[in-house]
Each structure stands twice: as structure tokens, then as C-alpha cells.
Motif scaffolding. Structure first.
Motif, PDB file in Angstrom:
ATOM      1  N   ILE A   1     -85.713   8.338  -8.374  1.00  0.00           N
ATOM      2  CA  ILE A   1     -85.159   9.686  -8.237  1.00  0.00           C
ATOM      3  C   ILE A   1     -83.630   9.577  -8.345  1.00  0.00           C
ATOM      4  O   ILE A   1     -83.011   8.774  -7.642  1.00  0.00           O
ATOM      5  CB  ILE A   1     -85.515  10.285  -6.860  1.00  0.00           C
TER       6      ILE A   1
ATOM      7  N   ILE B   1     -78.320  17.100 -15.709  1.00  0.00           N
ATOM      8  CA  ILE B   1     -79.505  16.914 -14.872  1.00  0.00           C
ATOM      9  C   ILE B   1     -79.029  16.832 -13.421  1.00  0.00           C
ATOM     10  O   ILE B   1     -78.059  16.133 -13.121  1.00  0.00           O
ATOM     11  CB  ILE B   1     -80.265  15.610 -15.242  1.00  0.00           C
ATOM     12  N   GLU B   2     -79.735  17.539 -12.539  1.00  0.00           N
ATOM     13  CA  GLU B   2     -79.343  17.566 -11.127  1.00  0.00           C
ATOM     14  C   GLU B   2     -79.811  16.310 -10.386  1.00  0.00           C
ATOM     15  O   GLU B   2     -80.843  15.728 -10.744  1.00  0.00           O
ATOM     16  CB  GLU B   2     -79.990  18.773 -10.432  1.00  0.00           C
TER      17      GLU B   2
ATOM     18  N   THR C   1     -83.774  14.635  -9.297  1.00  0.00           N
ATOM     19  CA  THR C   1     -84.751  14.723 -10.387  1.00  0.00           C
ATOM     20  C   THR C   1     -85.397  13.366 -10.620  1.00  0.00           C
ATOM     21  O   THR C   1     -84.740  12.330 -10.547  1.00  0.00           O
ATOM     22  CB  THR C   1     -84.020  15.166 -11.681  1.00  0.00           C
TER      23      THR C   1
ATOM     24  N   THR D   1     -84.973  11.059 -19.433  1.00  0.00           N
ATOM     25  CA  THR D   1     -83.795  10.935 -18.561  1.00  0.00           C
ATOM     26  C   THR D   1     -83.088   9.618 -18.863  1.00  0.00           C
ATOM     27  O   THR D   1     -81.851   9.538 -18.866  1.00  0.00           O
ATOM     28  CB  THR D   1     -84.219  10.936 -17.070  1.00  0.00           C
TER      29      THR D   1
ATOM     30  N   GLY E   1     -86.239  13.277  -3.702  1.00  0.00           N
ATOM     31  CA  GLY E   1     -86.798  14.139  -4.743  1.00  0.00           C
ATOM     32  C   GLY E   1     -86.782  15.601  -4.340  1.00  0.00           C
ATOM     33  O   GLY E   1     -87.082  15.937  -3.192  1.00  0.00           O
TER      34      GLY E   1
ATOM     35  N   ALA F   1     -88.390  17.997  -6.327  1.00  0.00           N
ATOM     36  CA  ALA F   1     -89.567  18.668  -6.910  1.00  0.00           C
ATOM     37  C   ALA F   1     -90.799  17.832  -6.575  1.00  0.00           C
ATOM     38  O   ALA F   1     -91.415  17.231  -7.443  1.00  0.00           O
ATOM     39  CB  ALA F   1     -89.397  18.822  -8.424  1.00  0.00           C
TER      40      ALA F   1
ATOM     41  N   GLN G   1     -94.137  14.577 -13.368  1.00  0.00           N
ATOM     42  CA  GLN G   1     -93.107  15.397 -12.729  1.00  0.00           C
ATOM     43  C   GLN G   1     -93.739  16.480 -11.862  1.00  0.00           C
ATOM     44  O   GLN G   1     -94.692  17.123 -12.280  1.00  0.00           O
ATOM     45  CB  GLN G   1     -92.237  16.054 -13.789  1.00  0.00           C
TER      46      GLN G   1
ATOM     47  N   ARG H   1     -90.828  22.326  -7.554  1.00  0.00           N
ATOM     48  CA  ARG H   1     -89.963  22.481  -6.376  1.00  0.00           C
ATOM     49  C   ARG H   1     -90.631  23.149  -5.195  1.00  0.00           C
ATOM     50  O   ARG H   1     -90.260  22.909  -4.057  1.00  0.00           O
ATOM     51  CB  ARG H   1     -88.729  23.317  -6.747  1.00  0.00           C
TER      52      ARG H   1
END
Ligand code: AMP
Ligand code: MG
Length: 418
Positions: free
Chosen positions: A38, A154-155, A158, A164, A327, A329, A411, A414
Motif C-alpha cells: 500500500i 495517485i493518493e 492505494t 502503479t 489501505g 479501499a 483492488q 472505499r
């Protein structure tokens, strides 16, 4: 006397678990080890992408103005002054009716503002002709069109997947700050349990929950610490739970959370002074799923029944562990599908049915994956989702739209919305 337990809704149980989740810190790891981790920092564009104007095709770089008036009758001719392969740059600036032969990915040379694709040209002498006029910027892959320097792409929080990793590599992140993975312990309880290589003997069964939960953790990239299988012995189990708590960040146990004579987990929590967040959830299977917390560490008391154990892990342990890793989400993705079979029995509690979803001509259809009691193991093996049937007096009929939760999705999402 049998203890009275107060059942709580699934969403409330999820909330109580998640309210007790603490991220366990961060570490820097080499890019090649980041898959499944993450992100603990946002990915901010360190430069424009692409970093320079470049050609999206194999062709010729020209000045658009030189193509003015070109047609089938009045073809315009260009002479080629050099070649630019990917990774090279053109030395000279283009003059009138000059062109560079250019390859996909090569930097557009000075003065050029258009790329003519190879297929749009006819070779002539040391050059070519074209039959149409080009606008400035046509067939150019512009600097910064994908990402602008300084942009947050990208936050943090994630999950890192192959895409990524491509982005991290683009910006030269040789090391990446990620959430630490918790050390997760697993203990299976039950005097009836044999290990996988044992022959069956009367009254005994093989421990399937231990290996299953290990694999559920492995799906999250987590290597567990196994405490094996223990007989139902209060003192011995208390000692091993105490030891496991000292050695791990979170402990998963299977079995022993019901109200039978040898279900010792409630007594163990009491002896250790753990705070029980809940011990009865309005769900089937897994209504006896119990979660406790001791000195900030979560203890998941998963049911011994395989389907209940599986479901309890997916609904409660997975999001908690992802939350510990930072994480944002952590929940199973949800879709709508049409029931492929009747489910006419009313449910006092929300029912989670191991099922299969597939795309049929009429849309997404989901059908139960066979024998579906809480002690089922075959349907866990066949299923790729959980059908969610909210509690109520009405049954559910074939063709009705229901929610399904996807199993094994890389994935998550949230929000817990059910
Ligand atoms: P318990 O939650 O201990 O009351 O167990 C409920 C049911 O699950 C019983 O039929 C157990 O034999 C069975 N069971 C318990 N632990 C396991 C396990 N590790 N693997 C497979 N079945 C189990
Ligand atoms: Mg048991």
C-alpha cells in the motif's frame, strides 16, 4: 448457563472492527518488491510525461506549413535530411520542405510540428510526397499530455498493482514508501483436527481452515505465522494465544467461539482481559464470529465452520489488515447480478452465499456454488463471489437483482455499503 449474546448488524460489526484499526507504520522498499503493498505517499509527477514532444508513429517529421495546398493532383515533395531513432535526437532544425525520418517514441526535431505517417507518403528520390495538408500538432504526442509535473496522480493508501509500478518507474522511484505489513498469527482450535497428511480416523477431520486462511493472507501478500492446530484445552490454548499475541500484530483463531462446552475462546478473551467488540453478528454463516481487542491488537475469533470462517475473514479480517497497512479501499468490491435460482426461505439474518457470477446474454447472473450450509467446504472451492441476501421475511426469487461481493479482487473499494 448458556450466555445470551446480542447480535449486531454486519455493517455495525465492520464499523467496530475498523474503529479499532491502527496503521502500523511505514517502510521504504525497492520498487521490485512493491507489488501488493500500500502506497504510504502519494505519487506526484516529478516531471512531465512524456518529458518531450515525441512521435507516436513511424513516419516523417515535417513543418505543417510546408504541406499547405497538398492534394491528389498537387502532391507536395519533401527531402529527407536525416533519421531519428527512439532514444536519439535530430541535430538540425528543419528548413522549408525538409523532413526527418522519425521512429515511434523519438523526440520531435526543432521546427517540426507534425508527423506524417509512413503509410501517408509515396517515396520519391531521397524523399517522399504527400497528398494532404497537415495541421500543426497533428500526430504529435505532446510533452505533459499524460501527466504534468507537480500533479498528484495517485493518493497515498492505494494498493500498488502493475500499473502503479509502471508509474513509479516512470518517475524514477527506485525506493517506495509503503505501509508495513502486519505480522499475522493463525491458530486453529479443535480436538477433532488432523493435519493434512494424517489418515482419517473415526471422529476426526482434517484442518482445512488453517491452510485456507493462510492462503487468504497470501492473496494479500502476507506470510502468516502459524501456531498450528490445538486441542480444546483452556490452559494450553490460553498460553498459546498469549504467546501469539506477544509475537504478532493481529491474531486469527478458528473454532471455539460458539457456546458449546469446549468452545474456549470466550473464556480465553476473559482471562486475558481482552475487550470483546462483538460476539454475535446478524449474518449467516458466521453469526458467532467474535472480534476482541487487547492492548490495541485485534483478535479475530473466526468460526470453525469452513464457509463461516472464510466469510468472516473476508468481511472483517481482510479490511482490518489492509487498514493496518494504511489501505484506504479495504472492502470487497460489489456488483449487481440477477439471481439464477430461487432462495425462498426467509432469513432472520443477512445471508452470504458462496456463488458464481457469470455474464449471460441477459446480463450478470449469479448462482449458488452448491451445498451452502455454514459447514460447507465444497462451495468455497467453487465460488467466485458471495451473494448478499439482506434479512427479512420475504424470500428471493430467480431473476431478482441482488448484490454480490467479489472474491479475490486485487483492488478493493472505499466504502462498506451493505
Ligand atoms: P467450532 O467453531 O469449533 O464450534 O467448529 C464448528 C465446526 O467446524 C465443527 O464441525 C468443527 O469440526 C469444524 N471445524 C472446526 N475447525 C475446523 C478446521 N480448522 N477445519 C475444518 N473444520 C473445522
Ligand atoms: Mg471446536
Amino acid at each position: 448457563m448458556v450466555e445470551l449474546r446480542k447480535p449486531i448488524p454486519v455493517a455495525e460489526a465492520v464499523r467496530r472492527v475498523m474503529d479499532n484499526v491502527q496503521p502500523i507504520g511505514t517502510e521504504n522498499v525497492p520498487l521490485e518488491d512493491t507489488y501488493g503493498r500500500i502506497l504510504a505517499e502519494p505519487i506526484i509527477a516529478k516531471h512531465d510525461v512524456p518529458p518531450f514532444d515525441r512521435s507516436p508513429y513511424d513516419g516523417f517529421a515535417i513543418r505543417a506549413e510546408d504541406s499547405t495546398g497538398a492534394s491528389g493532383e498537387e502532391r507536395v515533395a519533401f527531402s529527407v535530411i536525416g533519421e531519428i531513432g527512439a532514444g536519439h535526437v535530430g541535430e538540425k532544425a528543419l528548413g522549408a520542405n525538409e523532413a526527418y525520418r522519425i521512429m515511434t517514441g523519438a523526440q520531435i526535431p526543432l521546427q517540426a510540428d507534425t508527423v506524417v505517417m509512413l503509410e501517408q507518403t509515396v517515396e520519391q528520390g531521397n524523399g517522399f510526397t504527400i497528398r494532404k495538408a497537415f495541421a500543426p500538432g497533428e500526430n504529435i504526442s505532446f510533452q505533459g499530455e499524460d501527466a504534468k509535473e507537480g500533479e498528484t496522480l495517485i493518493e497515498a493508501g492505494t494498493l500498488i498493482h502493475p500499473g502503479t509500478i509502471a508509474l513509479l518507474a516512470t518517475f524514477g522511484y527506485a525506493e517506495v514508501k509503503v505501509g508495513k505489513r502486519p505480522v499475522v498469527g493463525i491458530l486453529s482450535t479443535g480436538t477433532e483436527l488432523l493435519s493434512v497428511s494424517d489418515e482419517l480416523v473415526p471422529g476426526k477431520i482434517r484442518n482445512s481452515n488453517g491452510p485456507m486462511v493462510e492462503a487468504q493472507l497470501k492473496q494479500m501478500g502476507i506470510e502468516c505465522r502459524s501456531y498450528g492446530a490445538m486441542e480444546d484445552d483452556l490452559d494450553a490454548c490460553t498460553a498459546i494465544v498469549e504467546q501469539a499475541l506477544a509475537e504478532t500484530d493481529v491474531l486469527l483463531t478458528t473454532g471455539g467461539v460458539s457456546v458449546g462446552d469446549y468452545d474456549y475462546l470466550p473464556a480465553i478473551y476473559e482471562r486475558l482481559g481482552a475487550k470483546v467488540l462483538f460476539n454475535k453478528v446478524m449474518m449467516r454463516p458466521g453469526s458467532v464470529t467474535t472480534v476482541a481487542v487487547l492492548e490495541g491488537k485485534l483478535l479475530f475469533g473466526l468460526s470453525g465452520n469452513p464457509s463461516a470462517c472464510f466469510t468472516g475473514f473476508e468481511l472483517f479480517a481482510r479490511p482490518a489488515i489492509l487498514g493496518m497497512m494504511g489501505g484506504t479501499a479495504p472492502y470487497m468490491p460489489r456488483m449487481k447480478a440477477k439471481l439464477g435460482e430461487d432462495f425462498t426461505k426467509p432469513n432472520p439474518f443477512t445471508r452470504f452465499i458462496r456463488a458464481v457470477w457469470e455474464l449471460a446474454p441477459e446480463g450478470l447472473i449469479t448462482v449458488p456454488a452448491g451445498f451452502n450450509k455454514s459447514n460447507a467446504v465444497s462451495s468455497i472451492a467453487r465460488g467466485n463471489c458471495l451473494i448478499v441476501l439482506p434479512s427479512g421475511t420475504r424470500g428471493y426469487e430467480k431473476g431478482m437483482e441482488v448484490d454480490i461481493l467479489l472474491i479475490g479482487a486485487e483492488q478493493g473499494v472505499r466504502d462498506w455499503v451493505l
